[in-house]
Design an enzyme around this catalytic site. Structure first.
Site, PDB file in Angstrom:
ATOM      1  N   GLU A 165      39.275 -36.506 -15.115  1.00 32.04           N
ATOM      2  CA  GLU A 165      38.775 -35.872 -16.343  1.00 32.04           C
ATOM      3  C   GLU A 165      39.717 -34.822 -16.912  1.00 32.04           C
ATOM      4  O   GLU A 165      39.306 -33.680 -17.173  1.00 32.04           O
ATOM      5  CB  GLU A 165      37.377 -35.290 -16.114  1.00 32.04           C
ATOM      6  N   GLU A 368      32.981 -43.026 -12.315  1.00 29.17           N
ATOM      7  CA  GLU A 368      31.731 -42.259 -12.190  1.00 29.17           C
ATOM      8  C   GLU A 368      30.735 -42.768 -13.219  1.00 29.17           C
ATOM      9  O   GLU A 368      31.131 -43.167 -14.320  1.00 29.17           O
ATOM     10  CB  GLU A 368      31.943 -40.756 -12.448  1.00 29.17           C
TER      11      GLU A 368
HETATM   12  C1  BG6 Z   1      32.166 -35.300 -13.908  1.00 32.42           C
HETATM   13  C2  BG6 Z   1      33.018 -34.802 -12.784  1.00 32.42           C
HETATM   14  O1  BG6 Z   1      32.353 -34.447 -14.996  1.00 32.42           O
HETATM   15  O2  BG6 Z   1      30.797 -35.338 -13.777  1.00 32.42           O
HETATM   16  C3  BG6 Z   1      32.284 -34.513 -11.494  1.00 32.42           C
HETATM   17  O3  BG6 Z   1      34.129 -35.612 -12.560  1.00 32.42           O
HETATM   18  C4  BG6 Z   1      30.921 -33.978 -11.815  1.00 32.42           C
HETATM   19  O4  BG6 Z   1      33.065 -33.639 -10.738  1.00 32.42           O
HETATM   20  C5  BG6 Z   1      30.140 -35.058 -12.559  1.00 32.42           C
HETATM   21  O5  BG6 Z   1      30.216 -33.513 -10.717  1.00 32.42           O
HETATM   22  C6  BG6 Z   1      28.726 -34.659 -12.910  1.00 32.42           C
HETATM   23  O6  BG6 Z   1      28.734 -33.467 -13.608  1.00 32.42           O
HETATM   24  P1  BG6 Z   1      27.902 -32.209 -13.141  1.00 32.42           P
HETATM   25  O7  BG6 Z   1      28.294 -31.117 -14.080  1.00 32.42           O
HETATM   26  O8  BG6 Z   1      26.495 -32.599 -13.230  1.00 32.42           O
HETATM   27  O9  BG6 Z   1      28.337 -31.920 -11.732  1.00 32.42           O
END
Ligand code: BG6
Length: 468
Positions: A165, A368
């Site tokens: 990201e 993700e």
């Molecule tokens: C992404 C990241 O932005 O989303 C992760 O790569 C992150 O590190 C995931 O944990 C979910 O976001 P959040 O803010 O709910 O942890």
């Protein structure tokens, strides 16, 4: 296109899930590990500290055995820069090398392919103190770190991701705890995009080095991509959607794949006297790097309308008010939201896959995708139908995208196991595996299989055919 017959998932499709070192490992200053920016940041109020997390550092064997039980073909995890190089450069910490060798070997024992993220939000504190990504030397720091990884793990790791990201580091760095703006900076936008430029060059050089040192390995970027919709068919809203698509998404992928600055972003930076300084050799390095695939994180789409000039800065990975003169955020009335207020758009997943593939024509791995929720442990069970539902709908849309002839390599939801969120603590759970601990108090850290664990096991065993 409304398909009558669906194409199957590819035979060697990489089903798995993801974590990142600073959010899951704990042991953040153990066995010679140096502090990263995450270890010295001020934690958001009421969130778990990062010294224990899910204690994956000590329990990786148990965790990988559970992943094997689900049938994982891949496990996406990141390597903490400061475990290998406590000061970011210089002396290598053998205990850090040993740890990741153990993790990699444990995966391979179960035929789980490691998918390694080189950098996931955890800049060494020692390098932050030397100017972080503002320092042009950051390119060499990163390439040296890449070399240490390729030398030590390249005989077994076949899939690499560069920077997780990068677009969020640039757009919402303060929320994630990463952006360092040197004191006395007068043009923050320029400084931010200078850092971004150094990251782009660092990524390009790391990809080139990977191809030179490990000809059989594959490497790609891992931005957070959300297709941006216009709020209406008003031409001005379409322009706003193009603007934000360029700033949020295409800048990163145009550069990774074509080695060129996106023209809309460049003209916006020019307008704000914020174009980065380009050092000799940078554009050649950017043009010479070629990813083998595109990795991206997808949580939801974004919707925007024309700017009214009054937008406020801020937000997080999936939300923002806008940028004056560029776009204004719009609440999409067609989409439900998670308990943490992120929009849910499975069809938008297909839209995004189609758009990314038609722009870049490279295989895609989803690094993700997932739902953060308040899970409850009751009598040793965790009933999370909301997560199953979210994932099912996204997998259905991915299959439709495959039927659209989008070339898909793999799918790694966030997250394999509960871990600490970037800014909302461990109460915002994402995992298939529940970890008994809370933001307020470290618990037993025992692992429990959620209902989604059993469901995902069936999905993998049927190669995506059985989603019930
Ligand atoms: C992404 C990241 O932005 O989303 C992760 O790569 C992150 O590190 C995931 O944990 C979910 O976001 P959040 O803010 O709910 O942890």
């Amino acid at each position: 296109m409304q398909h009558k017959t669906l194409k199957p998932f590819p035979k060697d499709f990489l089903w798995g899930a993801s974590t990142s070192a600073y959010q899951v490992e704990g042991a953040n200053l153990t066995d010679g590990k140096g502090p990263s920016c995450q270890d010295v940041k001020e934690l958001p109020a009421g969130t778990a500290s990062l010294d224990i997390c899910a204690d994956h550092y000590h329990r990786y064997k148990e965790d990988i055995a559970l992943m094997a039980e689900m049938g994982f073909k891949t496990y996406r995890f990141s390597i903490a820069w400061t475990r290998l190089l406590p000061n970011g450069t210089g002396e290598v910490n053998q205990k850090g090398i040993d740890h990741y060798n153990d993790v990699i070997n444990e995966c391979l024992k179960y035929n789980i392919q490691p998918l390694v993220t080189m950098f996931h939000f955890d800049m060494p504190d020692a390098l932050d103190k030397r100017g972080s990504w503002s320092n042009p030397d950051s390119v060499d720091w990163f390439v040296n770190f890449a070399k240490v990884m390729f030398e030590n793990f390249g005989d077994r790791v076949k899939y690499w991701l560069t920077i997780n990201e990068q677009n969020m580091l640039t757009l919402v760095g303060p929320v994630i705890g990463t952006l360092r703006i040197p004191e006395g900076t007068t043009n923050v936008l320029k400084e931010t995009y200078q850092q971004n430029h150094h990251m782009l060059v660092a990524q390009a050089k790391a990809m080139e080095l990977c191809h030179k040192m490990l000809p059989d390995a594959k490497i790609g970027p891992a931005p957070n991509i959300s297709l941006v919709y216009p709020a209406s068919c008003k031409p001005e809203d379409i322009l706003a959607a193009q603007n934000f698509n360029a700033i949020r998404n295409w800048l990163y992928l145009d550069m990774a794949v074509y080695g060129k600055y996106n023209n809309l972003v460049w003209s916006w930076l020019e307008e704000n006297d914020a174009t980065p300084e380009i050092h000799p050799g940078d554009m050649e390095a950017l043009a010479n790097a070629h990813p083998d695939f595109i990795g991206f994180n997808y949580y939801s789409t974004a919707t925007v309308e024309a700017s009214d000039g009054n937008e406020k800065e801020g937000g997080d990975q999936q939300s923002s008010a806008g940028i004056p003169g560029v776009y204004k955020s719009f609440k999409n009335p067609n989409l439900p939201r998670t308990e943490f207020n992120w929009e849910i758009d499975p069809v938008g997943f297909r839209n995004t896959l189609r758009e990314v593939y038609s722009r870049y024509h490279l295989p895609i791995v989803i690094t993700e995708n997932g739902l953060g929720a308040y899970d409850k442990l009751e009598d040793g069970r965790i009933h999370d139908p909301y997560r199953i539902n979210y994932l099912r709908q996204h997998i259905e849309q991915m299959r439709l995208a495959i039927t659209d002839d989008v070339e898909m390599m793999g799918y790694c939801p966030w997250s394999a196991i509960d871990l600490v969120s970037t800014h909302e603590g461990i109460r915002k759970r994402y995992g298939f595996i529940y970890v008994d601990t809370t933001d307020e108090k470290v618990g037993t850290l025992n692992r429990y299989r959620k209902d989604s664990f059993y469901w995902y096991k069936k999905v993998i065993a049927s190669n995506g055919e059985d989603l019930d």
